[in-house]
Design an enzyme around this catalytic site. Structure first.
Site, PDB file in Angstrom:
ATOM      1  N   GLY A 219       0.732  -1.113   0.043  1.00  0.00           N
ATOM      2  CA  GLY A 219       0.019   0.151  -0.158  1.00  0.00           C
ATOM      3  C   GLY A 219       0.899   1.335  -0.135  1.00  0.00           C
ATOM      4  O   GLY A 219       0.588   2.081   0.849  1.00  0.00           O
TER       5      GLY A 219
ATOM      6  N   LYS B 173      -7.907  -4.947  12.870  1.00  0.00           N
ATOM      7  CA  LYS B 173      -6.560  -4.493  13.452  1.00  0.00           C
ATOM      8  C   LYS B 173      -6.239  -5.131  14.942  1.00  0.00           C
ATOM      9  O   LYS B 173      -5.127  -5.225  14.824  1.00  0.00           O
ATOM     10  CB  LYS B 173      -6.829  -2.980  13.463  1.00  0.00           C
ATOM     11  CG  LYS B 173      -6.902  -2.182  12.168  1.00  0.00           C
ATOM     12  CD  LYS B 173      -5.683  -2.464  11.527  1.00  0.00           C
ATOM     13  CE  LYS B 173      -5.698  -1.595  10.002  1.00  0.00           C
ATOM     14  NZ  LYS B 173      -4.496  -1.696   9.169  1.00  0.00           N
TER      15      LYS B 173
ATOM     16  N   ILE C 140      -4.822   9.813  11.763  1.00  0.00           N
ATOM     17  CA  ILE C 140      -3.765  10.270  10.941  1.00  0.00           C
ATOM     18  C   ILE C 140      -4.451  11.234   9.540  1.00  0.00           C
ATOM     19  O   ILE C 140      -5.459  10.603   9.110  1.00  0.00           O
ATOM     20  CB  ILE C 140      -2.968   9.372  10.439  1.00  0.00           C
ATOM     21  CG1 ILE C 140      -2.350   8.401  11.518  1.00  0.00           C
ATOM     22  CG2 ILE C 140      -1.873  10.042   9.540  1.00  0.00           C
ATOM     23  CD1 ILE C 140      -1.643   9.152  12.679  1.00  0.00           C
TER      24      ILE C 140
ATOM     25  N   VAL D 199      -3.293  -7.675  -1.992  1.00  0.00           N
ATOM     26  CA  VAL D 199      -2.446  -8.570  -0.668  1.00  0.00           C
ATOM     27  C   VAL D 199      -3.336  -9.671  -0.438  1.00  0.00           C
ATOM     28  O   VAL D 199      -2.939 -10.773   0.360  1.00  0.00           O
ATOM     29  CB  VAL D 199      -2.221  -7.597   0.273  1.00  0.00           C
ATOM     30  CG1 VAL D 199      -1.160  -6.584   0.058  1.00  0.00           C
ATOM     31  CG2 VAL D 199      -3.442  -6.745   1.048  1.00  0.00           C
TER      32      VAL D 199
ATOM     33  N   TYR E 292     -13.161  -3.301  10.984  1.00  0.00           N
ATOM     34  CA  TYR E 292     -11.997  -2.776  10.894  1.00  0.00           C
ATOM     35  C   TYR E 292     -11.277  -2.906  12.018  1.00  0.00           C
ATOM     36  O   TYR E 292     -10.110  -3.418  12.255  1.00  0.00           O
ATOM     37  CB  TYR E 292     -12.304  -1.432  10.801  1.00  0.00           C
ATOM     38  CG  TYR E 292     -10.977  -0.746  10.417  1.00  0.00           C
ATOM     39  CD1 TYR E 292     -10.182  -0.567   9.347  1.00  0.00           C
ATOM     40  CD2 TYR E 292     -10.401   0.282  11.565  1.00  0.00           C
ATOM     41  CE1 TYR E 292      -8.816   0.180   9.227  1.00  0.00           C
ATOM     42  CE2 TYR E 292      -9.221   0.911  11.189  1.00  0.00           C
ATOM     43  CZ  TYR E 292      -8.329   0.858  10.381  1.00  0.00           C
ATOM     44  OH  TYR E 292      -7.337   1.689  10.040  1.00  0.00           O
TER      45      TYR E 292
ATOM     46  N   ARG F 259      -0.278   6.118  -1.635  1.00  0.00           N
ATOM     47  CA  ARG F 259      -0.400   7.293  -1.010  1.00  0.00           C
ATOM     48  C   ARG F 259      -0.473   7.180   0.434  1.00  0.00           C
ATOM     49  O   ARG F 259      -0.185   6.199   0.987  1.00  0.00           O
ATOM     50  CB  ARG F 259      -2.019   7.690  -1.598  1.00  0.00           C
ATOM     51  CG  ARG F 259      -2.893   6.804  -1.099  1.00  0.00           C
ATOM     52  CD  ARG F 259      -4.448   6.995  -1.431  1.00  0.00           C
ATOM     53  NE  ARG F 259      -5.467   6.503  -0.744  1.00  0.00           N
ATOM     54  CZ  ARG F 259      -6.725   6.701  -0.909  1.00  0.00           C
ATOM     55  NH1 ARG F 259      -7.282   7.357  -1.862  1.00  0.00           N
ATOM     56  NH2 ARG F 259      -7.648   6.190  -0.037  1.00  0.00           N
TER      57      ARG F 259
HETATM   58  P1  NAI Z   1      -4.954   4.894   2.245  1.00  0.00           P
HETATM   59  O1  NAI Z   1      -6.357   4.671   1.913  1.00  0.00           O
HETATM   60  O2  NAI Z   1      -4.655   6.506   2.024  1.00  0.00           O
HETATM   61  O3  NAI Z   1      -4.063   4.005   1.615  1.00  0.00           O
HETATM   62  C1  NAI Z   1      -4.070   2.667   1.388  1.00  0.00           C
HETATM   63  C2  NAI Z   1      -3.067   2.021   0.463  1.00  0.00           C
HETATM   64  O4  NAI Z   1      -3.301   0.707   0.658  1.00  0.00           O
HETATM   65  C3  NAI Z   1      -3.109   2.337  -0.732  1.00  0.00           C
HETATM   66  O5  NAI Z   1      -1.730   2.532  -1.217  1.00  0.00           O
HETATM   67  C4  NAI Z   1      -3.823   1.423  -1.349  1.00  0.00           C
HETATM   68  O6  NAI Z   1      -3.533   1.178  -2.919  1.00  0.00           O
HETATM   69  C5  NAI Z   1      -3.490   0.071  -0.819  1.00  0.00           C
HETATM   70  N1  NAI Z   1      -4.410  -1.119  -0.637  1.00  0.00           N
HETATM   71  C6  NAI Z   1      -5.785  -1.057  -0.354  1.00  0.00           C
HETATM   72  N2  NAI Z   1      -6.019  -2.231  -0.497  1.00  0.00           N
HETATM   73  C7  NAI Z   1      -5.087  -3.104  -0.900  1.00  0.00           C
HETATM   74  C8  NAI Z   1      -5.062  -4.406  -1.443  1.00  0.00           C
HETATM   75  N3  NAI Z   1      -6.185  -5.179  -1.314  1.00  0.00           N
HETATM   76  N4  NAI Z   1      -3.666  -4.918  -2.006  1.00  0.00           N
HETATM   77  C9  NAI Z   1      -2.771  -3.986  -2.085  1.00  0.00           C
HETATM   78  N5  NAI Z   1      -2.932  -2.843  -1.523  1.00  0.00           N
HETATM   79  C10 NAI Z   1      -3.974  -2.364  -1.039  1.00  0.00           C
HETATM   80  O7  NAI Z   1      -4.827   4.580   3.831  1.00  0.00           O
HETATM   81  P2  NAI Z   1      -3.970   5.221   4.943  1.00  0.00           P
HETATM   82  O8  NAI Z   1      -4.700   6.131   5.662  1.00  0.00           O
HETATM   83  O9  NAI Z   1      -2.511   5.631   4.511  1.00  0.00           O
HETATM   84  O10 NAI Z   1      -3.792   4.109   5.767  1.00  0.00           O
HETATM   85  C11 NAI Z   1      -2.649   3.000   5.679  1.00  0.00           C
HETATM   86  C12 NAI Z   1      -2.511   2.117   6.860  1.00  0.00           C
HETATM   87  O11 NAI Z   1      -2.579   2.532   7.925  1.00  0.00           O
HETATM   88  C13 NAI Z   1      -3.921   1.255   6.956  1.00  0.00           C
HETATM   89  O12 NAI Z   1      -3.616  -0.055   7.148  1.00  0.00           O
HETATM   90  C14 NAI Z   1      -4.796   1.904   7.785  1.00  0.00           C
HETATM   91  O13 NAI Z   1      -5.820   1.033   8.307  1.00  0.00           O
HETATM   92  C15 NAI Z   1      -4.074   2.390   8.822  1.00  0.00           C
HETATM   93  N6  NAI Z   1      -4.283   3.266   9.749  1.00  0.00           N
HETATM   94  C16 NAI Z   1      -4.591   4.517   9.166  1.00  0.00           C
HETATM   95  C17 NAI Z   1      -5.159   5.389  10.095  1.00  0.00           C
HETATM   96  C18 NAI Z   1      -5.507   6.782   9.790  1.00  0.00           C
HETATM   97  O14 NAI Z   1      -6.100   7.536  10.531  1.00  0.00           O
HETATM   98  N7  NAI Z   1      -5.254   7.321   8.414  1.00  0.00           N
HETATM   99  C19 NAI Z   1      -5.238   5.082  11.458  1.00  0.00           C
HETATM  100  C20 NAI Z   1      -4.886   3.874  11.799  1.00  0.00           C
HETATM  101  C21 NAI Z   1      -4.413   3.042  11.009  1.00  0.00           C
END
Ligand code: NAI
Length: 247
Positions: A12, A159, A188, A64, A155, A15
């Protein structure tokens, strides 16, 4: 942090937090293979930014939750760089809804990407890391996995599952020189949270002692710490990076 000559696989990376993790590891000298779900333009941008930092970064479109895709992802890293030193399981999705109205498909989709995806990548990378007798795995969990959250049973379960996965794998792999840790971000500032309604954002902000959202770079710094030499004796831990939200 000096990761020169190391190879990192990040899921991922097109972005948000994943892109920041790629950039931080690149800044520390690691070559990268990162995957993304569908945003090719975002992935190319991440790769270009990493290249400007003087390392190689290869984007791979991959789901994934699909074992064949994960196999191809790891093969790309091995063919290009001959080893996998660091794995960051960051790819994640949300499909929010209240328990009584949540569709089974929304539950399964979130578990498949967030938990099964981390399992498949960890299993595939661990084979190589065991042969190398060293490796660093960092799984991205969430404050929601620690505390739960109304509207996010899928979710939160995924997690919390990531934390169980982390601790169990840490116990299995410790004698092989492999550490497995988790970072649990709070709220975040990324595209994932940008979709929240203003009322939800305001309520969430009120629950953060630091009084502000976190930035993706602040998660990336914690990941880089676990990936580096200074964290060699730390395994099975969950580091909350959340402005005090989970206290
Ligand atoms: P985002 O939605 O901006 O980016 C998600 C990334 O995962 C993207 O690059 C997307 O292409 C990739 N992705 C999604 N499904 C996929 C799949 N099936 N196979 C391969 N790649 C896949 O999310 P963000 O905010 O950057 O979050 C990143 C991680 O941090 C996630 O695991 C999220 O649950 C976790 N997280 C985020 C928080 C937040 O406040 N943004 C808080 C706590 C955890």
């Amino acid at each position: 942090m000096n990761l020169t000559g190391k190879t990192a696989v990040v899921t991922g990376g097109s972005r948000g937090i994943g892109r920041s993790i790629c950039l931080e590891l690149a800044r520390s000298g690691a070559n990268l293979v990162f995957c993304y779900a569908g945003n090719s333009a975002g992935a190319e941008e991440t790769a270009a930014e990493c290249s400007r930092l003087g390392v190689q970064a290869l984007p791979v479109q991959c789901n994934v939750a699909d074992p064949e895709d994960v196999k191809a992802l790891m093969e790309t890293a091995l063919n290009a760089f001959g080893r996998i030193d660091i794995l960051v399981n960051n790819a994640g999705i949300t499909r929010d809804g209240l328990l009584l109205t949540m569709k089974e498909s929304d539950f399964t989709a979130v578990l498949d990407t967030n938990l099964k995806g981390a399992f498949l990548c960890l299993k595939a990378a661990a084979r190589t890391m065991m042969k190398q007798r060293c490796g660093r795995v960092i799984n991205i969990s969430s404050v929601v996995g620690l505390r739960g959250n109304a509207g996010q049973v899928n979710y939160a379960a995924s997690k919390a599952g990531v934390i169980g996965l982390t601790k169990s794998a840490a116990k299995e792999l410790a004698t092989r020189g492999i550490t497995v840790n988790a970072v649990a971000p709070g709220f975040i500032d990324t595209d994932m949270t940008a979709v929240l309604p203003e009322s939800a954002r305001t309520a969430l902000l009120g629950s953060i002692p630091a009084g502000r959202l976190g930035q993706p770079e602040e998660i990336a710094h914690a990941v880089a710490f676990f990936a580096g030499d200074h964290a060699a004796y730390i395994t099975g831990q969950v580091l909350a990076v959340d402005g005090g939200m989970s206290m």
